[in-house]
Scaffold this motif. Structure first.
Motif, short mmCIF file in Angstrom:
data_model
loop_
_atom_site.label_atom_id
_atom_site.label_comp_id
_atom_site.label_asym_id
_atom_site.label_seq_id
_atom_site.Cartn_x
_atom_site.Cartn_y
_atom_site.Cartn_z
N TRP A 1 0.84 -1.20 0.00
CA TRP A 1 0.00 0.00 0.00
C TRP A 1 0.88 1.25 0.00
O TRP A 1 1.90 1.33 0.64
N ILE A 2 0.42 2.27 -0.72
CA ILE A 2 1.30 3.40 -1.00
C ILE A 2 0.71 4.75 -0.62
O ILE A 2 0.22 5.46 -1.49
N PRO A 3 0.71 5.15 0.60
CA PRO A 3 0.40 6.56 0.82
C PRO A 3 1.53 7.38 0.19
O PRO A 3 2.70 7.02 0.37
N PRO A 4 1.26 8.41 -0.56
CA PRO A 4 2.33 9.06 -1.32
C PRO A 4 3.49 9.53 -0.46
O PRO A 4 4.62 9.58 -0.92
N GLU A 5 3.23 9.89 0.77
CA GLU A 5 4.35 10.41 1.55
C GLU A 5 5.18 9.28 2.16
O GLU A 5 6.20 9.53 2.77
N SER A 6 4.75 8.03 2.00
CA SER A 6 5.50 6.96 2.68
C SER A 6 6.62 6.46 1.79
O SER A 6 6.66 6.71 0.59
N ILE A 7 7.53 5.71 2.38
CA ILE A 7 8.65 5.22 1.60
C ILE A 7 8.19 4.28 0.50
O ILE A 7 8.90 4.03 -0.45
N ASN A 8 6.98 3.78 0.63
CA ASN A 8 6.51 2.84 -0.39
C ASN A 8 6.33 3.49 -1.75
O ASN A 8 6.30 2.82 -2.77
N ALA A 9 6.17 4.79 -1.75
CA ALA A 9 6.02 5.48 -3.03
C ALA A 9 7.35 5.66 -3.72
O ALA A 9 7.43 6.22 -4.79
N ARG A 10 8.37 5.18 -3.07
CA ARG A 10 9.71 5.52 -3.55
C ARG A 10 10.40 4.38 -4.25
O ARG A 10 11.61 4.31 -4.27
N VAL A 11 9.62 3.51 -4.83
CA VAL A 11 10.22 2.34 -5.44
C VAL A 11 11.29 2.75 -6.45
O VAL A 11 12.39 2.22 -6.45
N PHE A 12 10.98 3.72 -7.27
CA PHE A 12 11.93 4.13 -8.32
C PHE A 12 12.44 5.54 -8.06
O PHE A 12 12.46 6.38 -8.95
N SER A 13 12.79 5.84 -6.84
CA SER A 13 13.14 7.22 -6.49
C SER A 13 14.55 7.35 -5.94
O SER A 13 15.10 6.41 -5.39
N THR A 14 15.06 8.56 -6.08
CA THR A 14 16.30 8.91 -5.37
C THR A 14 16.05 10.22 -4.64
O THR A 14 15.15 10.98 -5.00
N TRP A 15 16.84 10.46 -3.63
CA TRP A 15 16.71 11.71 -2.88
C TRP A 15 17.59 12.77 -3.54
O TRP A 15 18.77 12.54 -3.79
N ASP A 16 16.98 13.91 -3.83
CA ASP A 16 17.72 14.99 -4.48
C ASP A 16 18.15 16.00 -3.41
O ASP A 16 17.31 16.62 -2.76
N GLU A 17 19.46 16.12 -3.24
CA GLU A 17 19.97 16.99 -2.17
C GLU A 17 19.77 18.47 -2.48
O GLU A 17 19.83 19.30 -1.57
N GLN A 18 19.55 18.81 -3.76
CA GLN A 18 19.33 20.22 -4.08
C GLN A 18 17.94 20.67 -3.62
O GLN A 18 17.77 21.68 -2.98
N SER A 19 16.95 19.87 -3.99
CA SER A 19 15.57 20.27 -3.66
C SER A 19 15.09 19.65 -2.36
O SER A 19 13.99 19.91 -1.91
N HIS A 20 15.94 18.84 -1.72
CA HIS A 20 15.58 18.15 -0.47
C HIS A 20 14.27 17.37 -0.64
O HIS A 20 13.35 17.50 0.17
N SER A 21 14.19 16.61 -1.69
CA SER A 21 12.94 15.87 -1.90
C SER A 21 13.23 14.62 -2.74
O SER A 21 14.29 14.46 -3.33
N TRP A 22 12.22 13.75 -2.76
CA TRP A 22 12.32 12.53 -3.55
C TRP A 22 11.98 12.82 -5.00
O TRP A 22 11.04 13.56 -5.28
N HIS A 23 12.71 12.20 -5.91
CA HIS A 23 12.39 12.29 -7.33
C HIS A 23 12.20 10.89 -7.88
O HIS A 23 13.07 10.04 -7.74
N SER A 24 11.05 10.70 -8.48
CA SER A 24 10.71 9.38 -8.95
C SER A 24 10.80 9.34 -10.47
O SER A 24 10.36 10.28 -11.14
#
Ligand code: BGC
Length: 877
Positions: A827-850
């Motif tokens: 189950w994937i609430p968007p803010e949870s790590i589960n939404a991050r299957v294909f994501s990396t953390w972007d240190e410039q914008s301090h956010s996940w990019h999928s």
């Protein structure tokens, strides 16, 4: 579908909030409040509230009897309910991770929860989840390995199990406590991306998915601040971003500044208020340095837990739960069975091979065996757990020897020999003299009043009892700060010798000189609890060897370190009777590795096996062609000098109280091994991606996690593919992450990737599902672990070439095929790590990019063995 990078920013606003603007006081209740917690809070005086911020009697919170608020009881954690008498002792955390079985982890948690209720325990101090960077960490055995996804699945299930019994799980140690070296003072320098992708997810899922009741702050500093006063991580990330609404407690004596801790989110100082004292905080509140709202928030959190877990509703102790119970034993046995990993299984060196079916050494055939030799320091007694606060006392523990003998019964002879002396005997047997003529036994001791051996010698003496040096007992009553022992060792023959210095615990400081040459240097801090220096004595210089051992207290008032020294000759260390037994037996099981004395909390351990064990393996393997080595350890060990001489290897970890039974069942094939490594086993220590920066940089307390997100297999995989001009040479791991053999073989086909939009609670998300057919192509029933990694389709070296995103255990009869579906993240609430299957953390914008289109999905046997692959993009709508 055209390739289109879908870049989604999930949590920009939150992240900016937490990484740029920090509000260091949590003043708002986070969830709907039960009227009872608010009503109790309003009746408490400020004095009573301040008293409640520190623990009492080692493992309790302070109650307020006037209002019927009990004192809440705690117990370690994480492998059993350690305090208040014996308890079911589970396989260590790393063994549980090696099962790749969250359903089992939940059962383990529920068993621990029930045991806790039988003892009236409110807080269980577990699970321990610090990510494995290198084999040296003395507490790796408690933790869940090197991968954040695997660790988070095991942790979430474990916590749910514990909390189903109305006991608060306490996930620990938050954060960056990835070694035991100088743990109060080291500063873990972890980049933002590594924090997000590797070190935080397990805590994040514990909060978001398992709603964990408590978190324990670690001893160390992370990115410049002690964790108990690290508002950025405690408040900014844990509370505000993840939504943690439980109690944040300190590790035992891990608070260093009361006001800073109070303002940085620490709710409870354990084991007692030494810094967040009533007095300190009363003054701080009066001066406006700490707000009443901040104090209220801490109390509200404790009361909220009490209401949530029904701790205010009557006696928490459930006398109807038997403390010693067979259900618990069954769960402990299942964990031991599933956690052991078969690392090597050679073909039988038999002339029958051409005619008969090809046979492997394992499983051993009970009907073809008359005798078996069980040899080695870990054969008996059992080492169910490592050392330190996780060391549970079981009601009983089945050693490997007993497990094998019980399994075989009286028809087969099970021989036993320890094979090498116990460490204590090595120390006792060492031959030291105060003079080079060898006329006076012992070592001369000098006691100094300064820590650098420069001050006035306050007294001198002879340490009798030879090499067992108990600094505390032997020192005269005067205060001393450093000590020097000197004398001579008399070798009886030429040969290879090991000088061993054991000095466990965080206060150990020593150095050893042999013939005036520095042989071991732990003057600033000991790397390991057990330290070995090799010494070659040639026939021409069999002469007295000058020995000087110096040690000091780590700080004024610290307990004197307990130091022991011994020197053993490698060629005579193996007991000839062990060799004779192995020679006449049909098979030899050599049980080596560590135990609670040599691997545990407070110190790291060496990669090498303890002294004498390699010699033992080689000696046994030389006389028995069915030699199986069983390793007890919290992670990889050095196998280079014996692996190719033995026919079988099983990693048993610390298998808990039922380890011996599980081992026998695996050795003889009643159980088909299904454990898989939750860590990479390197060939040489320098192959590990964290090797060069696992300890602080010289002269500093800073441990730079330079490998960033490339820890464990992520580092090996990228390194193997590294360009030729890479500054380091990397080796392939010896046994990759996810590796483990079975007595069956499995085949896979029809890999498919699907995704669908789902919505729950008004939140939309994407569910990724991977499906395939798994077939057992062997002749025995078995369970295979299918491992799903993702890999970037184009690599510029910034994204790990493999990241685990899903796995499943599938039980298959011989010839059976099953269609398996694995949901990546469920189950994937968007803010949870589960939404991050294909994501990396972007240190410039301090956010996940999928970017799902940029990845392929791999079905693997282990991190080095890809079975099938499919693009993720076909499913990326
Ligand atoms: C350990 C914790 C443990 C606590 C209480 C500390 O030394 O780091 O993990 O829960 O002691 O025993």
């Amino acid at each position: 579908m055209p390739r289109r990078a879908v870049r989604v920013t999930f949590s920009l606003v939150l992240a900016v909030l937490t990484f740029a603007i920090f509000d260091f006081a949590r003043q708002q209740p986070l969830s709907d409040d039960d009227p009872r917690e608010e009503s109790l809070l309003s009746q408490l005086t400020l004095d009573e509230k301040l008293d409640m911020l520190g623990g009492v009697d080692g493992f309790y919170t302070r109650g307020v009897s006037r209002l019927g608020i009990p004192s809440f009881k705690m117990a370690d954690g994480p492998i059993g309910v350690r305090n208040y008498g014996p308890a079911t002792t589970m396989a260590g955390g790393i063994a549980l991770a090696a099962t790749w079985d969250p359903a089992l982890a939940e059962k383990v948690g529920a068993t621990l929860g029930a045991d806790a209720r039988s003892k009236g325990v409110h807080f269980l101090l577990g699970p321990g989840v610090n990510i494995y960077r290198a084999p040296n960490n003395g507490r790796n055995f408690e933790y869940f390995g090197e991968d954040p996804w695997l660790a988070s699945r095991i942790a979430v299930a474990y916590i749910k199990g514990v909390q189903s019994e109305h006991v608060a799980a306490t996930i620990k140690h938050f954060l960056g406590n990835n070694s035991e070296f100088d743990r109060h003072n080291t500063d873990s320098g972890i980049g933002e991306r590594a924090l997000r992708e590797i070190y935080l997810p397990v805590f994040e899922s514990a909060v978001k998915e398992a709603h964990v009741g408590a978190v324990m702050d670690s001893y160390n500093l992370t990115n410049g601040a002690h964790m108990t006063q690290n508002g950025r991580l405690n408040i900014g990330v844990l509370t505000k971003e993840f939504g943690f609404d439980g109690v944040l407690m300190s590790d035992w004596s891990a608070t260093y500044d009361g006001v800073a801790a109070a303002n940085a989110g620490l709710d409870l100082e354990m084991p007692s208020a030494r810094f967040m004292t009533h007095e300190t905080l009363a003054v701080a509140v009066a001066h406006g340095e700490v707000s009443v709202a901040t104090i209220d928030d801490k109390i509200r959190r404790l009361l909220r837990l009490a209401v949530r877990f029904r701790w205010l509703d009557g006696d928490h102790t459930v006398l109807s739960i038997p403390r010693y119970n067979l259900e618990g034993r069954e769960v402990a046995l299942q964990a031991a069975r599933e956690g052991m990993v078969l690392l090597k299984n050679d073909r039988e060196p038999t002339s029958e091979a051409s005619t008969a079916q090809l046979r492997y050494v394992l499983p051993l055939d009970k009907s073809r065996i008359n005798s078996i030799a069980v040899i080695g320091p870990d054969a008996y007694p059992a080492a169910p757990v490592g050392g330190g606060s996780a060391r549970v006392e079981p009601f009983h523990a089945i050693s490997f020897l007993e497990g094998i003998a019980n399994y075989l019964g009286s028809q087969v002879r099970t021989y036993y020999n320890r094979g090498i002396p116990a460490l204590a005997d090595d120390f006792r047997a060492a031959n030291f003299f105060t003079d080079s003529n060898g006329s006076h036994s012992g070592l001369a001791a000098e006691y100094f009043s300064t820590p650098d051996l420069q001050g006035q010698t306050s007294s001198t003496g002879i340490v009798l009892g030879q090499s067992t040096i108990q600094g505390g007992n032997l020192a005269p009553t005067q205060n001393w700060s450093s000590l020097r022992y000197s004398g001579y060792f008399m070798p009886k023959a030429a040969g290879e010798y090991d000088a061993i210095v054991q000095c466990p615990g965080e206060d150990c400081r020593f150095r050893l000189y042999i013939n005036d040459k520095l042989a071991l240097d732990a003057w600033d801090h000991a790397l390991y609890s057990l330290n070995t220096a090799h010494l070659t004595i040639n026939a021409i210089d069999i002469s007295p060897q000058k020995i000087v051992l110096e040690h000091k207290r780590s700080r004024a008032g610290a307990a004197p370190p307990r130091v022991r020294i011994g020197i053993v000759e490698e060629s005579t260390i193996v007991d000839p009777q062990a060799i004779a037994l192995a020679k006449q037996a049909n098979a030899a099981v050599v049980c080596v590795g560590f135990d609670p004395e040599t691997e545990g909390e407070g110190s790291d351990r060496a990669f090498e096996l303890p002294p004498g064990q390699e010699a033992l393996i080689r000696a046994i393997a030389a006389v028995n062609h069915r030699t199986i080595v069983v390793i007890t350890s919290g992670g990889a060990v050095d196998v280079r000098r014996w692996l190719d001489r033995v026919q079988g290897v099983i990693e048993a970890w610390y298998p808990g109280q039922e380890g011996g039974t599980a081992l026998a069942e695996i050795l003889f094939g009643t159980v088909n091994p299904s454990g898989r490594l939750p860590v990479t086993f390197e060939r040489a220590p320098e192959d590990n991606p964290a090797h060069d920066n696992y300890y602080p940089q010289k002269g500093t307390n800073r441990i730079e996690y330079k490998e960033g997100v490339f820890t464990g297999y992520r580092g090996y995989q990228n390194a193997i593919a590294a360009p030729a001009n890479s500054t380091r040479t990397f080796a392939k791991p010896l046994f990759p992450f996810g590796f483990g053999l079975s007595y069956s073989s499995f085949r896979y086909a029809n890999l498919a990737v699907n995704s669908s939009e789902i919505a729950r609670g008004g939140i939309r998300g994407k569910l990724w599902q991977i499906s395939f057919d798994a077939t057992n192509t062997g002749t025995r029933a078995g369970t295979d672990v299918s491992e799903i990694f993702i890999t970037p389709t184009k690599s510029d070296g910034t994204i790990p070439l493999e990241q685990l995103k899903g796995f499943a255990r599938t039980e298959l009869k011989p010839g059976e095929t099953r269609h398996v579906t694995i949901s990546l993240g469920g189950w994937i609430p968007p803010e949870s790590i589960n939404a991050r299957v294909f994501s990396t953390w972007d240190e410039q914008s301090h956010s996940w990019h999928s970017d799902p289109a940029a990845y392929e999905v791999l079905l693997c046997r282990d991190a080095n063995t890809i079975l099938l692959r499919a693009p993720a993009q076909s499913a990326a709508h």
